[in-house]
Design a protein around this motif. Structure first.
Motif: not given
Length: 489
Positions: A80-96
């Protein structure tokens, strides 16, 4: 007369390979750099690196990808501080990203000690004379951070222990935040702390809550409190104290596919962030209902708090702080049943003598009476209990510890009256067990210590720690021990 103690040929040693996957946070600035670095990788680079991680760690942890996802979600405020939607990231990138915020922690790297033992709730499939048991241990890793771990196995008719296979896929429990607090008791607990000096009273702050409330409802109440009651430094500290108290109550649950030896009760609340110490488990019976309780010491790095953990099945646990005038010291041990309609507890409220306390409420302990003070040379420094009393026909058998010259810890025994356990029937005038030449070497030399024993057939089964490093157990003929305790001194 010296009571014969039979040391058994089994040792429970620390195992470096027993690891859990812990959340690793490096601070907002560094963490933001890590996240942006992963976001800048190509899809192929992400998949290649994640596959490398999974190859190395998927066989060491159950559902490691779920752990990565869990740790990823803990970064929500930073996203949120970085102004990035945490739910918008794809699964592989989330896991990494989650993998970068995960570390292995070897829970037994430093020591595996201070055991207790109880009869297992599962007694199916045994032959006559056998008993399935559960042992708890204090496991200590890097930084001397302690947790509770378990082993299980079967005692045969002669007291020989066969341990169940020890699994390697360790798992922490999921914290359950549906715990319900009772306002009247919660306010009593707050007033007992008596650390607030100004600002609104607890009853005013919590006035919007019902007679019973959940952790989430309390969080909302405290979040809105500054708007209603102010936000000075003293008031903020007071609001934090309310949440500190709430966090000391919690529930945890393990998955059904975890074996007992894979369940790790790791510090969760702020009151225990530096360790969970010396759990004394007891099988408690009331009106033909069985419940398991464990008393332990929570340590936050500065102060200690006695706490109570309860379970019926060793899958689901509830944790509560213990309160009252005498709930101030280490080593509280609950009797396995009520006495004269009240709960009974052994304690050492002054750090030197053994006391007994009675209460109508298992969480509140206000009065105590001394039942044992140091008498012999091997216990001049202090005496204390080594777990819950054991009921025998002759009285309550209490395994004790005594501390003497050179800070040697030895084990003794005490016999208390069944219906009036304030009355001492007898005690050993020499140690039941002291460290031999092999056992005296360890992290803390010259120490034997136990957090609980049981009676099996005609023997006392007594697990004990060896110089705060490893553990073993011994057996003692019960009739012989009781006869010595009843002998006129």
């Amino acid at each position: 007369m010296q009571v014969n103690v039979k040391r058994r040929d089994i040792t429970f040693n620390p195992d470096f390979s027993r690891v859990i996957a812990r959340y690793l946070y490096t601070g907002d600035e560094r963490s933001a750099i890590i996240i942006r670095s992963v976001l800048e990788l190509s899809d192929e680079e992400v998949k290649d690196k994640l596959n490398q991680v999974l190859r190395r760690y998927s066989k060491r942890h159950r559902n490691i990808s779920q752990v990565f996802e869990k740790h990823y979600k803990l970064l929500a405020d930073l996203f949120t501080q970085m102004e990035i939607d945490i739910d918008s990231i794809d699964l592989h990138r989330r896991n990494l990203i989650g993998a970068y915020f995960t570390m292995e922690y070897s829970i037994e790297a430093a020591a595996f000690f201070n055991p207790s033992i109880v009869e297992s709730p599962d007694q199916m499939g045994l032959v006559p004379g056998e008993k399935r048991v559960i042992l708890s241990f204090r496991a200590t890793g890097e930084g001397h951070l302690s947790s509770i771990v378990f082993r299980s196995g079967i005692l045969n008719k002669d007291g020989h222990f066969t341990m169940d296979p020890v699994g390697t896929m360790l798992a922490e429990a999921d914290r359950i935040k549906r715990h319900v607090y009772h306002k009247e008791q919660f306010l009593m607990d707050l007033n007992e702390l008596q650390e607030y000096s100004s600002g609104p009273t607890p009853s005013v702050v919590l006035s919007s809550l019902g007679d019973d409330f959940t952790y989430g409802e309390l969080e909302t109440c405290i979040r809105n409190a500054p708007d209603k009651h102010g936000s000075s430094m003293d008031e903020k500290a007071f609001f934090n104290q309310i949440m500190w108290l709430a966090s000391s109550h919690y529930e945890i649950e393990f998955t059904l596919d975890s074996s007992l030896c894979e369940r790790v009760i790791f510090p969760i609340s702020s009151t225990e962030r530096r360790g969970i110490e010396d759990a004394r488990f007891v099988r408690f019976t009331e009106e033909n209902q069985t419940q398991y309780y464990g008393t332990y010491t929570a340590y936050d790095g500065i102060s200690t708090m006695p706490k109570l953990i309860e379970t019926k099945d060793f899958y689901h646990f509830k944790v509560h702080p213990l309160h009252g005038n005498i709930a101030k010291n280490k080593g509280m041990a609950l009797f396995p049943r009520k006495i004269r309609g009240q709960y009974a507890m052994l304690c050492r409220m002054d750090g030197r003598n053994n006391y007994i306390s009675f209460s109508d409420n298992i969480n509140i302990w206000n009065e105590a009476k001394m039942v044992q003070s140091p008498r012999y040379t091997w216990e001049f420094i202090q005496v204390g209990n080594c777990g819950s009393p054991l009921e025998t026909e002759d009285g309550w058998l209490v395994i004790t510890h005594g501390v003497g010259p050179m800070r040697e810890y030895v084990l003794g025994a005490l016999l208390l009256d069944l219906e009036n356990p304030e009355i001492e029937i007898g005690r050993l005038d020499s140690p039941l067990l002291a460290a031999n030449e092999v056992e005296r070497e360890g992290s803390v030399p010259n120490v034997v210590y136990s957090c609980g024993s049981i009676i099996h057939n005609e023997d006392l089964i007594l697990p004990y720690a060896v110089s705060d490093y490893s553990s073993t157990y011994c057996t003692v003929n019960l009739k012989e021990l009781l006869a010595e305790l009843k002998r006129e001194k």
